[in-house]
Design an enzyme around this catalytic site. Sequence first.
Site, PDB file in Angstrom:
ATOM      1  N   PHE A   1       1.849  -3.448   3.611  1.00 34.60           N
ATOM      2  CA  PHE A   1       2.222  -4.836   4.690  1.00 34.60           C
ATOM      3  C   PHE A   1       3.689  -5.297   4.450  1.00 34.60           C
ATOM      4  CE2 PHE A   1      -2.453  -6.691   4.233  1.00 34.60           C
ATOM      5  CZ  PHE A   1      -2.681  -6.140   5.544  1.00 34.60           C
TER       6      PHE A   1
ATOM      7  N   CYS B   1       1.003  -0.971   0.432  1.00 35.86           N
ATOM      8  CA  CYS B   1       0.414   0.208   0.026  1.00 35.86           C
ATOM      9  C   CYS B   1       0.427   1.049   0.305  1.00 35.86           C
ATOM     10  CB  CYS B   1      -0.864   0.151   0.953  1.00 35.86           C
ATOM     11  SG  CYS B   1      -2.327  -1.837   1.078  1.00 35.86           S
TER      12      CYS B   1
ATOM     13  N   HIS C   1      -1.848   8.240   5.927  1.00 37.50           N
ATOM     14  CA  HIS C   1      -1.810   6.630   5.717  1.00 37.50           C
ATOM     15  C   HIS C   1      -3.703   6.573   5.620  1.00 37.50           C
ATOM     16  CE1 HIS C   1      -1.316   3.104   3.379  1.00 37.50           C
ATOM     17  NE2 HIS C   1      -1.941   2.027   3.909  1.00 37.50           N
TER      18      HIS C   1
ATOM     19  N   GLU D   1       0.177   5.503  13.500  1.00 38.74           N
ATOM     20  CA  GLU D   1       0.250   6.740  13.035  1.00 38.74           C
ATOM     21  C   GLU D   1      -0.228   8.553  13.410  1.00 38.74           C
ATOM     22  OE1 GLU D   1      -0.333   8.966   8.253  1.00 38.74           O
ATOM     23  OE2 GLU D   1      -1.842   7.347   8.568  1.00 38.74           O
TER      24      GLU D   1
ATOM     25  N   HIS E   1      -9.702   2.739   0.125  1.00 33.66           N
ATOM     26  CA  HIS E   1      -8.368   2.681   0.086  1.00 33.66           C
ATOM     27  C   HIS E   1      -8.011   1.130  -1.095  1.00 33.66           C
ATOM     28  CE1 HIS E   1      -4.666   1.075   1.285  1.00 33.66           C
ATOM     29  NE2 HIS E   1      -5.062   0.928   2.343  1.00 33.66           N
TER      30      HIS E   1
ATOM     31  N   LYS F   1      -8.545   8.893   2.832  1.00 31.01           N
ATOM     32  CA  LYS F   1      -9.445   7.671   2.660  1.00 31.01           C
ATOM     33  C   LYS F   1     -10.799   7.388   3.396  1.00 31.01           C
ATOM     34  CE  LYS F   1      -5.261   4.202   2.880  1.00 31.01           C
ATOM     35  NZ  LYS F   1      -4.047   5.951   2.704  1.00 31.01           N
TER      36      LYS F   1
END
Length: 412
Positions: A400, A167, A307, A318, A341, A336
């Site tokens: 990931f 991502c 993010h 975050e 996403h 998002k």
Amino acid sequence: MADTRPPFDAAVTGIGMVTAAGIGTAASWNRICLGNSTAAVRVPALAGTRADFGCAVPGFDAAASLGRRKALRLDRSSQFALAAAAEALADSGLDTATWDGARVAVVLGSGIGGAATWEAQHDVLLERGFNQVSPMLIPMLAVNMAAGYVAMECGARGPNFVTATACASGTTAVGTARELLRSGVCDVVITGGTEACLVPSIVSGFSQMGALSSRRDAPGDASRPFDVDRDGFVPAEGAAVLVLERPADVRARGGRIHAMVSGYGASADAHHATAPDPEGRGAELALRTALRDAGLEAADIAHVNAHGTSTPLNDITEARLISRVLGDRPAVTSVKGVVGHSLGAAGAIEAAVTALSVEHRLVPPTANLQSPDPAVDIDLVAKAARGIPAGAGVSNSFGFGGQNAVLVLTAG
């Protein structure tokens, strides 16, 4: 050893977007600034799955945009990339018919590649046999092909590749593109990211992991970054493409600059396959590297495009990172909440939005933020877009495998 190179700005001269908020940069930016979620009630391709809603690009007609014959030979992810690239190039004012293609690079990000093609042809294999599998399977599904097709479309014969950092892929692509310009290898880079993974196998995989929101009864409220009631992300598709050049070259030809990509940092958590480092050490390394690369301090950052996936672990980690490194001054948002996403395209879409925020001094709201998590101690933009003073913007992306990538954008 510390990076002792002088600061380097890459000018963003063109932006193209194909998102769930709309086809084209203006449509996407306007919807994102309104803060209205794009999560569909149901996505037809996901019918029968447990997670059957997402943020799909509305009304995308590949045949009308690219021509029927070409569209049939491209996976949806490559179709998005070509459409966004065409808009970005038109916006840049560059003439692809006369430029030196050997000095033009293409660097796109994608986490998975041609997922829809892969799944459809696997069904053909099982139902009709191997002799009926399309000869276009490989060039349609291979993760590098979006960049290859963009190069074919505009005659870009310089370095050409796709970054695949989950991502963070789109952000990695933009940062890598800037490095190509910095090195002198090329004069123009077409960069960004694309993804089209609203298909049963991919979405079911995320669902089985417990990564997705379970709000099937209220999909429009499902993606709620930093909210106390968040329960997972909403899957999406889309693309964004930016054209990068050296500022001196842009000024010499009388071009327009939206913003500058002034800093980039990347790192690995080296911690876990899917969970972020709970201390955010890898992400902090990427953020501090990006700030140092841009020659800026925390006080120079006016806003952060987070993010902000709407997952319990990511948002807390975050938020603590932002507070620890940047304090409470920056206005923080996550787009998002509006566009979902889009995996490997997310960072590119967010880089484009951050560039527009820097240009217009306007930060979009975080959609569906009704009750901020009390553990989140940052200045979140909610309800309505907020005007901000001049200053730099940060765009965070994490993925990931412990992938971290951060961009710093400044005014042109």
